[in-house]
Design an enzyme around this catalytic site. Structure first.
Site, short mmCIF file in Angstrom:
data_model
loop_
_atom_site.label_atom_id
_atom_site.label_comp_id
_atom_site.label_asym_id
_atom_site.label_seq_id
_atom_site.Cartn_x
_atom_site.Cartn_y
_atom_site.Cartn_z
NE ARG A 46 -2.99 -0.21 2.93
CZ ARG A 46 -3.96 -0.49 3.76
NH1 ARG A 46 -4.84 0.43 4.06
NH2 ARG A 46 -4.07 -1.68 4.31
CG ASP A 174 2.85 -27.08 6.28
OD1 ASP A 174 4.01 -27.06 6.73
OD2 ASP A 174 1.87 -27.37 6.98
CG HIS A 175 7.75 -23.33 7.18
ND1 HIS A 175 6.72 -23.07 8.05
CD2 HIS A 175 8.82 -23.60 7.96
CE1 HIS A 175 7.16 -23.14 9.29
NE2 HIS A 175 8.45 -23.48 9.26
CD GLU A 213 7.88 -23.51 17.72
OE1 GLU A 213 8.52 -22.75 16.98
OE2 GLU A 213 6.66 -23.43 17.92
CG ASP A 232 1.17 -21.23 15.26
OD1 ASP A 232 1.12 -20.47 14.26
OD2 ASP A 232 2.22 -21.45 15.90
CG HIS A 237 3.79 -26.50 10.60
ND1 HIS A 237 3.67 -26.07 9.31
CD2 HIS A 237 3.97 -25.38 11.35
CE1 HIS A 237 3.77 -24.75 9.28
NE2 HIS A 237 3.95 -24.31 10.50
#
Ligand code: BG6
Length: 480
Positions: A46, A174-175, A213, A232, A237
């Site tokens: 933008r 989806d990494h 994590e 998430d 994942h």
């Protein structure tokens, strides 16, 4: 091998994902010789910016997020030369004719559009792209999570995308599928005949998948508090890891063969009963602040940890539970899949009460590798005493590579978009099936008056998760 020259438009080019991942990934691929120098990358957002202002902005982002490679001034300049910028109003008229003129001024054979924007803009942008003719029949569009909040919103998103694009043009990232070790899971299963005859409920006691994590949600509490670990991490994942572990061998390594098999797994998942779910939220501990403080919501009931016991009702897996767990602010960062085989049917050794079953541990990150847990005789004169020991393969050692320098997941996936290979991307029906399975769990939690179970920041998760396994006479692997 270089990919074909391409035009890539990044919507939301001034956002976090573009700075952190997309632009550094493209830059690395250029240095590696895979991105041709004729490629053109258009930032679209933008804010008003000139081409040179955008180039300065990207140079800063690369110095921050790809500091080592950005030191190479010559490559940096070559990369910046590929860039241009268009200020665009996603929902209005502004900027579209400008973008069209710039794109049509070139002759690169591949056109791709990366939606690094809020999903609420996917519909408007794709409609514009197709109405203006900027997107052609073989252009590609790249989208990324959150792909919906539940089944209904995921369906609506898919409908918006497919109003302007064919499924074969839509690349849902989806990494996790871009991670080298996740792809290795397929090589392990389908390029080694050794495991396949044993890969079923007859021989496998259970499978456990952990994505732990050590980071918390500091800095992104706003997003996370509306999402939680289930949306998430689990719906996407972990679901992908589960599918790759459980799926039938596809007949070919091509997009639809692989995705058809993954879809069958998701559709065979049993509904999960509330008693087989654990949700946790970290409290302050080990010098770290609590979830509530990070999320800036003192009443939050959002889960930062999930553990589930999941059944798959099909010929291969009925009777073998899959235990899944993921959480923030745990003791260590550790993602792995453990396939625990059954104990030998009969123990001939009187010196040991039990003969432990073998286990195959696939370490996804860090210390990527594979460990087979084998049983041997304890050395010495103590009789036939048994002990389980690791037969260890670390990618770094075996292949003599620095795994931290392996191409990032985004590098691989963006190049796959340009190559037109959808194998490592989620298909719309897959995403919907995953939500259809996740929704009742989320709903049951929402209806329950219970709060997530607290666990210490820096610990190994809530006691309820340990109990979930103990009740079945099983144990999680240590998070370390
Ligand atoms: C993202 C989640 O998709 O994946 C994050 O939104 C999470 O919350 C991240 O931290 C984990 O990815 P990786 O590659 O670090 O395991």
């Amino acid at each position: 091998i270089p990919v074909d020259p391409f035009d890539l438009v990044i919507f939301g080019a001034s956002g976090d994902l573009a700075q952190r991942k997309i632009l550094p990934s493209l830059y690395h691929r250029m240095i590696a010789g895979q991105m041709p120098r004729e490629a053109r990358i258009f930032g679209a957002a933008r804010s008003k910016m000139s081409r040179s202002e955008f180039q300065d902005y990207v140079a800063d982002a690369l110095r921050k997020f790809a500091p080592e490679s950005a030191k190479d001034e010559e490559s940096l300049k070559a990369f910046l030369d590929c860039l241009d910028y268009v200020a665009i109003d996603a929902t209005g008229e502004g900027g579209w004719s400008d973008l069209k003129a710039k794109i049509e001024d070139g002759a690169n054979p591949v056109r791709a559009f990366y939606m690094s924007v809020a999903p609420s803009l996917f519909g408007a942008i794709s409609e514009r792209l197709s109405q203006t003719g900027i997107a052609t029949e073989d252009s590609r569009i790249v989208v990324e999570k959150p792909l919906g909040h539940d089944l209904e919103s995921a369906r609506a998103l898919n409908a918006q995308l497919s109003a302007s694009f064919d499924e074969s043009q839509i690349y849902r990232i989806d990494h996790y599928l871009g991670k080298e070790t996740v792809q290795n899971l397929m090589a392990l299963r389908f390029a080694n005949a050794l495991f396949e005859p044993l890969w079923n409920a007859q021989h496998i006691d259970h499978v456990q998948i952990t994505v732990a994590e050590s980071i918390g949600v500091a800095g992104r509490g706003g997003y996370y508090d509306k999402s939680g670990a289930m949306r998430d991490m689990v719906q996407n994942h972990i679901m992908q890891l589960l599918c790759l572990t459980a799926m039938e061998p596809p007949s070919r390594f091509d997009p639809d063969s692989v995705r058809d098999e993954k879809l069958k797994v998701i559709r065979a998942l049993d509904p999960v009963e509330l008693k087989d779910t654990v949700r946790g939220q970290y409290r302050a501990g080990n010098g770290e602040a609590s979830y509530k403080e990070h999320a800036e919501n003192p009443d939050s009931k959002t889960e930062s940890f999930v553990a589930l016991k999941v059944g798959i009702s099909n010929w291969r897996w009925t009777g073998t539970p899959f235990y899944l767990r993921t959480g923030k602010r745990l003791r260590a960062r550790m993602s792995e899949i453990e396939v625990q085989f059954k104990e030998p049917p009969h123990n001939i050794f009187r010196g040991s009460e039990r003969v432990p079953g073998n286990a195959l541990v696939i370490r996804l990150q860090p210390n990527e590798g594979i460990t087979m847990l084998m049983t041997i005789k304890e050395p010495g004169q103590g009789g036939m005493r048994l002990r389980r020991v690791p037969l260890d393969m670390s990618f770094a050692q075996t292949l003599d590579i620095d795994t931290s320098e392996m191409a990032d997941a985004y590098e691989r996936l963006i190049m796959d978009v340009i190559r037109g290979d959808q194998t490592l991307f989620m298909r719309g029906d897959e995403v919907e099936a995953a939500w259809a399975w996740t929704d009742p769990i989320l709903q049951a939690w929402a209806e329950s008056s219970a709060s997530p179970e607290p666990y210490d920041a820096g610990g190994s998760g809530p006691d309820g998760a340990l109990a979930l396994m103990h009740m079945d006479g099983r144990k999680w692997r240590e998070i370390e």
